[in-house]
Design an enzyme around this catalytic site. Structure first.
Site, mmCIF file in Angstrom:
data_model
loop_
_atom_site.group_PDB
_atom_site.id
_atom_site.type_symbol
_atom_site.label_atom_id
_atom_site.label_comp_id
_atom_site.label_asym_id
_atom_site.label_seq_id
_atom_site.Cartn_x
_atom_site.Cartn_y
_atom_site.Cartn_z
ATOM 1 N N GLU A 194 -10.222 11.215 18.270
ATOM 2 C CA GLU A 194 -8.881 11.211 17.665
ATOM 3 C C GLU A 194 -8.099 12.397 18.222
ATOM 4 O OE1 GLU A 194 -6.739 9.398 15.658
ATOM 5 O OE2 GLU A 194 -5.489 11.133 16.128
ATOM 6 N N ILE A 197 0.924 -1.824 1.112
ATOM 7 C CA ILE A 197 0.748 -3.125 0.451
ATOM 8 C C ILE A 197 -0.435 -3.874 1.066
ATOM 9 C CG2 ILE A 197 1.885 -5.329 -0.123
ATOM 10 C CD1 ILE A 197 3.381 -2.742 -1.109
ATOM 11 N N HIS A 204 -1.115 -7.263 1.751
ATOM 12 C CA HIS A 204 -0.335 -8.503 1.793
ATOM 13 C C HIS A 204 -1.237 -9.711 1.527
ATOM 14 C CE1 HIS A 204 3.448 -6.849 3.337
ATOM 15 N NE2 HIS A 204 2.718 -6.036 4.076
ATOM 16 N N VAL A 231 -7.699 11.150 24.277
ATOM 17 C CA VAL A 231 -8.193 10.640 25.564
ATOM 18 C C VAL A 231 -7.032 10.670 26.562
ATOM 19 C CG1 VAL A 231 -9.122 8.601 26.743
ATOM 20 C CG2 VAL A 231 -9.970 9.250 24.474
ATOM 21 N N LYS A 247 12.441 -8.047 7.522
ATOM 22 C CA LYS A 247 11.672 -8.476 6.356
ATOM 23 C C LYS A 247 12.318 -8.088 5.034
ATOM 24 C CE LYS A 247 6.839 -8.795 7.793
ATOM 25 N NZ LYS A 247 5.559 -8.111 7.739
ATOM 26 N N ARG A 251 6.126 1.586 13.431
ATOM 27 C CA ARG A 251 5.355 0.355 13.634
ATOM 28 C C ARG A 251 5.013 0.201 15.117
ATOM 29 N NH1 ARG A 251 9.928 -0.675 10.732
ATOM 30 N NH2 ARG A 251 9.725 -1.545 8.639
ATOM 31 N N ILE A 280 -1.389 -3.182 16.576
ATOM 32 C CA ILE A 280 -1.743 -3.596 15.204
ATOM 33 C C ILE A 280 -0.575 -3.206 14.288
ATOM 34 C CG2 ILE A 280 -3.461 -3.455 13.362
ATOM 35 C CD1 ILE A 280 -4.544 -4.760 15.949
ATOM 36 N N SER A 306 2.272 -4.461 11.143
ATOM 37 C CA SER A 306 2.063 -4.995 9.800
ATOM 38 C C SER A 306 1.711 -6.478 9.907
ATOM 39 C CB SER A 306 3.344 -4.824 8.980
ATOM 40 O OG SER A 306 3.124 -5.220 7.665
ATOM 41 N N CYS A 319 1.366 24.575 -5.805
ATOM 42 C CA CYS A 319 -0.070 24.706 -5.506
ATOM 43 C C CYS A 319 -0.344 24.978 -4.026
ATOM 44 C CB CYS A 319 -0.839 23.477 -5.985
ATOM 45 S SG CYS A 319 -0.366 21.948 -5.165
HETATM 46 C C1 LIG Z 1 6.973 1.346 8.109
HETATM 47 C C2 LIG Z 1 5.658 0.622 8.076
HETATM 48 C C3 LIG Z 1 5.284 -0.151 6.980
HETATM 49 C C4 LIG Z 1 4.079 -0.834 6.961
HETATM 50 N N1 LIG Z 1 3.674 -1.461 5.826
HETATM 51 C C5 LIG Z 1 2.461 -2.081 5.793
HETATM 52 C C6 LIG Z 1 1.978 -2.663 4.593
HETATM 53 O O1 LIG Z 1 2.567 -2.524 3.527
HETATM 54 N N2 LIG Z 1 0.811 -3.363 4.645
HETATM 55 C C7 LIG Z 1 0.114 -3.515 5.788
HETATM 56 O O2 LIG Z 1 -0.890 -4.211 5.778
HETATM 57 N N3 LIG Z 1 0.510 -2.914 6.932
HETATM 58 C C8 LIG Z 1 1.652 -2.181 6.943
HETATM 59 N N4 LIG Z 1 2.061 -1.543 8.070
HETATM 60 C C9 LIG Z 1 1.215 -1.617 9.252
HETATM 61 C C10 LIG Z 1 0.063 -0.641 9.183
HETATM 62 O O3 LIG Z 1 0.483 0.620 8.710
HETATM 63 C C11 LIG Z 1 -0.502 -0.514 10.592
HETATM 64 O O4 LIG Z 1 -0.751 -1.799 11.091
HETATM 65 C C12 LIG Z 1 -1.797 0.267 10.630
HETATM 66 O O5 LIG Z 1 -1.676 1.499 9.961
HETATM 67 C C13 LIG Z 1 -2.171 0.487 12.083
HETATM 68 O O6 LIG Z 1 -3.335 1.257 12.123
HETATM 69 P P1 LIG Z 1 -3.901 1.718 13.513
HETATM 70 O O7 LIG Z 1 -5.167 2.423 13.211
HETATM 71 O O8 LIG Z 1 -3.946 0.563 14.451
HETATM 72 O O9 LIG Z 1 -2.799 2.704 14.098
HETATM 73 P P2 LIG Z 1 -2.506 4.219 13.683
HETATM 74 O O10 LIG Z 1 -2.647 4.447 12.245
HETATM 75 O O11 LIG Z 1 -1.208 4.574 14.302
HETATM 76 O O12 LIG Z 1 -3.677 5.010 14.393
HETATM 77 C C14 LIG Z 1 -3.763 5.173 15.779
HETATM 78 C C15 LIG Z 1 -4.497 6.474 16.017
HETATM 79 O O13 LIG Z 1 -4.746 6.630 17.404
HETATM 80 C C16 LIG Z 1 -4.586 8.005 17.731
HETATM 81 N N5 LIG Z 1 -4.380 8.089 19.170
HETATM 82 C C17 LIG Z 1 -3.310 7.663 19.885
HETATM 83 N N6 LIG Z 1 -3.511 7.905 21.199
HETATM 84 C C18 LIG Z 1 -4.718 8.480 21.316
HETATM 85 C C19 LIG Z 1 -5.476 8.949 22.418
HETATM 86 N N7 LIG Z 1 -5.016 8.865 23.674
HETATM 87 N N8 LIG Z 1 -6.692 9.500 22.186
HETATM 88 C C20 LIG Z 1 -7.174 9.606 20.919
HETATM 89 N N9 LIG Z 1 -6.489 9.178 19.839
HETATM 90 C C21 LIG Z 1 -5.294 8.611 20.036
HETATM 91 C C22 LIG Z 1 -3.401 8.418 16.884
HETATM 92 O O14 LIG Z 1 -3.324 9.816 16.718
HETATM 93 C C23 LIG Z 1 -3.675 7.691 15.591
HETATM 94 O O15 LIG Z 1 -4.453 8.453 14.692
HETATM 95 C C24 LIG Z 1 3.241 -0.805 8.094
HETATM 96 C C25 LIG Z 1 3.588 -0.002 9.183
HETATM 97 C C26 LIG Z 1 4.754 0.753 9.144
HETATM 98 C C27 LIG Z 1 5.042 1.701 10.266
#
Ligand SMILES: Cc1cc2nc3c(=O)[nH]c(=O)nc-3n(C[C@H](O)[C@H](O)[C@H](O)COP(=O)(O)OP(=O)(O)OC[C@H]3O[C@@H](n4cnc5c(N)ncnc54)[C@H](O)[C@@H]3O)c2cc1C
Length: 478
Positions: A31, A47, A49, A172, A249, A310, A333, A335, A439
């Site tokens: 990470e 949420i 969904h 990475v 949405k 997103r 990945i 929403s 705090c």
């Molecule tokens: C405004 C908004 C509202 C949403 N609402 C919902 C909801 O209500 N319900 C729902 O189901 N989904 C929702 N989503 C979608 C959901 O939040 C995401 O689909 C989900 O959090 C994606 O997770 P992830 O682990 O793929 O990405 P992230 O959480 O972005 O994690 C990616 C990770 O990769 C790391 N990274 C990036 N590049 C590198 C690298 N080169 N080397 C090492 N680490 C790296 C980053 O630091 C990060 O920690 C919403 C998203 C947004 C933005």
């Protein structure tokens, strides 16, 4: 040599690590930030969904419905704050009622259980704060709300207890193909792995292109939010969605698992995926749109604004599949990625196994977790605990009644925090009305004491977010 290296520890990487950690594998998660879940996973609507939104037949539809089902059992097993409070998609015109019916039909095709179309009277009986202009709604009882970072931490901590390594500050920067698999270059040296999983969120296209030709484009889209004090928490019981349209949405109004109210998001296309800040126009839009659903929200009770980014793409689905031999993309990945995460983790295990990863189940993997929440204990249990450990008798966060004992426990948890916000995400300190104003300094002291670090080095959040800059008074020497 690792069997699998996972790039990125948001909810996707964490859930995948959790699912893989049930097998006899040597795992590492890399990470780039100083904590897990600092990307989209920490700033979203939270949420779970139900699954009537995605197009039938897509991976997104299947994984959404499966993820929604898994949230109920996993949140119990892993002790994650979750409430199955159902959702309503509100209609304010006959045209929107048509959309509600379309969503209902999609939900039936996607396998969403228990959906109903409600009349105006039924909606207003359920949700007295909804505008009387409503004419009907789609009710989906399987939808819910969750604490997103607690969910990711629960997966990550359990994976660590099963032997998975999590390396923070290890972005990475380059990937080399090797005979055994891949050599991943990070800010902290290199890591060799037979299989690689790309779960880098908004950076997943960049990581993909480290090993394969360009195949998709990330089109980042920002969403701004209001988080309201618990005084507003009774304005919605279910998650209140608006009808999706060409404009997006719509803005939702929902309770949170902590009893607050969340209002948002808008959707603004961005060129810089890492510039995640709210704007005045964005927040004004959110407020205006939310008034259509719930007109009597008192914004003087707002305690925080935040924005999330997103990882939208040029495709209508998640991008899940082998990008190269031994290299799996869990990319774009967007929403409902939070909801789908555990199902994506299951899917990743299946795809990796079909592509040559040997899976031997562990005899007794850790699959449960328990977090102590002092304020939820009975009077007798509290008294016993304070007698055993007086740190549980000192309340540090008065808004949320979080004790020093819980903060110390969080600091020594399997994925230890290094910042004040890291402690907040684990122990809950600073989550209340004052948002850590009172705090925060005490948490800083405890964090410095427990980790043996100088107070000047303790950060508010990400790397570089220093709180103290220099000492202004030296202790008098005796
Ligand atoms: C405004 C908004 C509202 C949403 N609402 C919902 C909801 O209500 N319900 C729902 O189901 N989904 C929702 N989503 C979608 C959901 O939040 C995401 O689909 C989900 O959090 C994606 O997770 P992830 O682990 O793929 O990405 P992230 O959480 O972005 O994690 C990616 C990770 O990769 C790391 N990274 C990036 N590049 C590198 C690298 N080169 N080397 C090492 N680490 C790296 C980053 O630091 C990060 O920690 C919403 C998203 C947004 C933005």
């Amino acid at each position: 040599m690792f069997d699998v290296a996972i790039i990125g520890c948001g909810i996707t990487g964490a859930a995948t690590a959790f699912m893989l950690s049930k097998y006899k594998l040597n795992l590492v998660v890399l990470e780039k930030e100083n904590d897990i879940a600092l990307g989209a996973t920490r700033a979203n609507s939270a949420i779970i969904h139900a699954g009537y939104d995605p197009k039938p037949g897509t991976m997104m539809a299947r994984l959404n419905v499966r993820g929604c089902e898994l949230a109920e059992t996993l949140s119990k097993d892993l002790d994650v704050s979750y409430i199955k409070n159902g959702s309503l998609v509100l209609a304010f015109s006959e045209k929107e009622m048509e959309t509600v019916k379309e969503l209902y039909d999609r939900g039936v095709k996607n396998g969403v259980p228990g959906q109903k179309i409600l009349s105006k009277e039924e909606v207003l009986e359920m949700e007295p704060h909804v505008s009387s202009a409503v004419i009907g709604a789609l009710y989906a009882p399987s939808a819910g709300i969750i604490n997103p970072w607690e969910y990711a931490l629960a997966f990550a901590e359990t994976a660590v207890l099963n032997g998975c390594e999590i390396r923070l500050n290890s972005g990475v920067t380059g990937i080399e193909k090797a005979d055994f698999g891949y050599r991943l270059h990070t800010e902290e040296g290199y890591v060799d792995a037979k299989f690689v999983v790309n779960s880098a969120g908004v950076d997943s296209a960049a990581v993909h292109e480290m090993v394969a030709p360009k195949a998709f484009t990330i089109k980042p889209s920002r969403g701004d939010y209001y988080l309201m004090d618990k005084a507003e928490g009774n304005k919605a019981k279910c998650v209140l969605f608006q009808c999706p349209s060409e404009a997006g949405k719509g803005v939702l109004v929902s309770p949170t698992v902590h009893g607050n109210l969340i209002v948002g998001p808008n959707a603004v296309s961005c060129t810089d995926a890492h510039r995640v800040n709210t704007t005045q126009e964005g927040l004004a839009f959110v407020k205006q749109m939310a008034a259509k659903s719930v007109p009597d929200i008192n914004y003087r009770n707002a305690i925080r604004n935040f924005a999330g980014m997103r990882a939208n793409t040029d495709r209508d689905d998640f991008i899940i599949g082998m990008a190269q031999d031994q290299f799996l993309d869990l990319a774009g990945i967007k929403s409902p990625g939070l909801t789908s995460a555990p199902a994506i983790g299951e899917e990743a295990v299946k795809i990796l196994s079909e592509n040559g990863l040997t899976l031997i189940p562990k005899e007794n993997p850790v699959t449960t977790r328990k977090t102590l929440r002092f304020k939820h204990l009975s009077g007798e249990e509290k008294a016993r605990l304070v007698k055993e450990n007086p740190l549980y008798g000192r309340v540090i966060c008065r808004c949320e009644t979080i004790t020093e004992g819980e903060i110390v426990q969080a600091i020594h948890s399997p994925v230890p925090p290094v910042s004040i916000d890291g402690v907040k995400r684990r122990a809950g300190s600073g989550m209340g009305r004052c948002q850590g104003g009172f705090c925060g300094p005490r948490v800083l002291e405890i964090l410095a004491r427990e980790t043996g670090k100088p107070p000047l080095s303790i950060m508010k959040d990400k790397e570089g977010s220093y709180i103290l800059t220099e000492e202004i008074k030296k202790e008098a020497k005796s």
